[in-house]
Design a protein around this motif. Structure first.
Motif, PDB file in Angstrom:
ATOM      1  N   LYS A 151       0.827  -1.205   0.000  1.00  0.00           N
ATOM      2  CA  LYS A 151       0.000   0.000   0.000  1.00  0.00           C
ATOM      3  C   LYS A 151       0.861   1.255   0.000  1.00  0.00           C
ATOM      4  O   LYS A 151       0.554   2.242  -0.674  1.00  0.00           O
TER       5      LYS A 151
ATOM      6  N   GLN B  75       2.135   1.632  -3.483  1.00  0.00           N
ATOM      7  CA  GLN B  75       1.071   2.115  -4.371  1.00  0.00           C
ATOM      8  C   GLN B  75       0.881   3.623  -4.249  1.00  0.00           C
ATOM      9  O   GLN B  75       0.702   4.320  -5.250  1.00  0.00           O
TER      10      GLN B  75
ATOM     11  N   ALA C 251      -6.538   7.115  -7.212  1.00  0.00           N
ATOM     12  CA  ALA C 251      -5.845   6.003  -6.548  1.00  0.00           C
ATOM     13  C   ALA C 251      -4.943   6.512  -5.435  1.00  0.00           C
ATOM     14  O   ALA C 251      -4.867   5.908  -4.355  1.00  0.00           O
TER      15      ALA C 251
ATOM     16  N   THR D 217      -6.141   5.419  -1.693  1.00  0.00           N
ATOM     17  CA  THR D 217      -5.179   4.505  -1.086  1.00  0.00           C
ATOM     18  C   THR D 217      -4.424   5.175   0.056  1.00  0.00           C
ATOM     19  O   THR D 217      -4.125   4.539   1.075  1.00  0.00           O
TER      20      THR D 217
ATOM     21  N   THR E 269      -8.642  -1.707  -4.177  1.00  0.00           N
ATOM     22  CA  THR E 269      -7.491  -2.357  -4.794  1.00  0.00           C
ATOM     23  C   THR E 269      -7.864  -2.974  -6.139  1.00  0.00           C
ATOM     24  O   THR E 269      -7.138  -2.830  -7.131  1.00  0.00           O
TER      25      THR E 269
ATOM     26  N   SER F  93      -8.591  -0.180  -8.749  1.00  0.00           N
ATOM     27  CA  SER F  93      -7.343   0.442  -9.194  1.00  0.00           C
ATOM     28  C   SER F  93      -6.543  -0.509 -10.081  1.00  0.00           C
ATOM     29  O   SER F  93      -5.906  -0.080 -11.049  1.00  0.00           O
ATOM     30  N   ALA F  94      -6.602  -1.809  -9.760  1.00  0.00           N
ATOM     31  CA  ALA F  94      -5.909  -2.789 -10.599  1.00  0.00           C
ATOM     32  C   ALA F  94      -6.527  -2.904 -11.982  1.00  0.00           C
ATOM     33  O   ALA F  94      -5.849  -3.303 -12.941  1.00  0.00           O
TER      34      ALA F  94
ATOM     35  N   SER G  45       2.502   0.976 -11.114  1.00  0.00           N
ATOM     36  CA  SER G  45       1.352   1.027 -10.202  1.00  0.00           C
ATOM     37  C   SER G  45       0.362  -0.084 -10.514  1.00  0.00           C
ATOM     38  O   SER G  45      -0.210  -0.708  -9.600  1.00  0.00           O
TER      39      SER G  45
ATOM     40  N   TYR H  63      -0.864  -2.918  -7.827  1.00  0.00           N
ATOM     41  CA  TYR H  63      -2.277  -3.142  -7.490  1.00  0.00           C
ATOM     42  C   TYR H  63      -2.724  -4.551  -7.875  1.00  0.00           C
ATOM     43  O   TYR H  63      -3.543  -5.168  -7.163  1.00  0.00           O
TER      44      TYR H  63
ATOM     45  N   SER I 158      -4.148  -7.205  -5.258  1.00  0.00           N
ATOM     46  CA  SER I 158      -5.465  -7.817  -5.466  1.00  0.00           C
ATOM     47  C   SER I 158      -5.382  -9.327  -5.367  1.00  0.00           C
ATOM     48  O   SER I 158      -6.251  -9.978  -4.755  1.00  0.00           O
TER      49      SER I 158
END
Length: 211
Positions: free
Chosen positions: A57, A60, A93, A97, A125, A128-129, A159, A163, A167
């Motif tokens: 995190k 990220q 994000a 985050t 997550t 964002s992924a 990034s 993510y 995930s």
């Protein structure tokens, strides 16, 4: 004698009058305890920061921030759809985050138990992924080969990888935690049955009655 009795009577009447006046007075002293004000104790959870989820995190947040700064250095674009999409995804994000990182790092999520913070983190997550790769691919197809766009793409793909890894780990942990209650219940049920059988075997009079 009368004078002493009269004096005692006057003193009794005065005491009774003072008691009545005290009982009827609206300015009586209260006996309610004064509760101390609640203080918010903030403490950094270093164990969370050292864990894999805490490190991911933090990574990220840093990557999303750098990607957003890089895309903000681009002053000219035509068309600008890819740039705007990447700017929105990286900024969102970073903010979301970052807030979740502070909530977990400072144990503030325990102060608001009404919100399922683990589910909120998982949704953020996964979104964002999904959005970071899409924004990076669109920017790749619509960029003008400027240095700011290229740098933003590099950190955008980094990034996306962070993510995606988060995930995968989060879904894996969620699936393990979802299976655990059934196993625990089965073990508890088996143990209860074995204990009940042991109790029956340890009590011969019950066995004789059953026979």
């Amino acid at each position: 004698m009368r004078s002493s009795e009269e004096a005692d009577g006057v003193e009794g009447e005065a005491a009774g009058a003072s008691m009545m006046s005290a009982a009827g007075s609206p300015y009586q002293p209260t006996t309610e305890p004064v509760l101390p004000g609640r203080r918010l104790h903030l403490r950094c959870d270093t164990d969370y920061l050292r864990s894999s989820f805490g490190l991911l995190k933090l990574l990220q947040v840093l990557l999303a921030l750098i990607a957003f700064i890089c895309i903000e250095t681009v002053k000219e674009c035509l068309p600008c759809g890819g740039l705007y999409l990447f700017e929105f995804v990286s900024c969102t994000a970073f903010v979301v985050t970052g807030v979740l990182l502070l909530m977990f790092c400072l144990n503030l999520h325990t102060k608001v138990p009404q919100i399922n913070w683990n589910l909120t983190d998982l949704i953020n997550t996964i979104l964002s992924a999904l959005l970071f790769p899409i924004a990076s691919i669109v920017l790749t197809a619509m960029n003008h080969k400027r240095s700011g766009e290229i740098a933003a793409l590099v950190f955008g793909y980094l990034s996306s990888a962070a993510y995606l890894l988060n995930s995968y780990l989060a879904v894996r942990v969620w699936r393990l935690s979802d299976r655990r209650p059934a196993a625990v219940q089965a073990s508890e049920y088996t143990r209860a049955r074995s204990e009940s059988r042991g109790e029956v075997e340890g009590r011969p009079e019950v066995q004789r009655l059953d026979e």
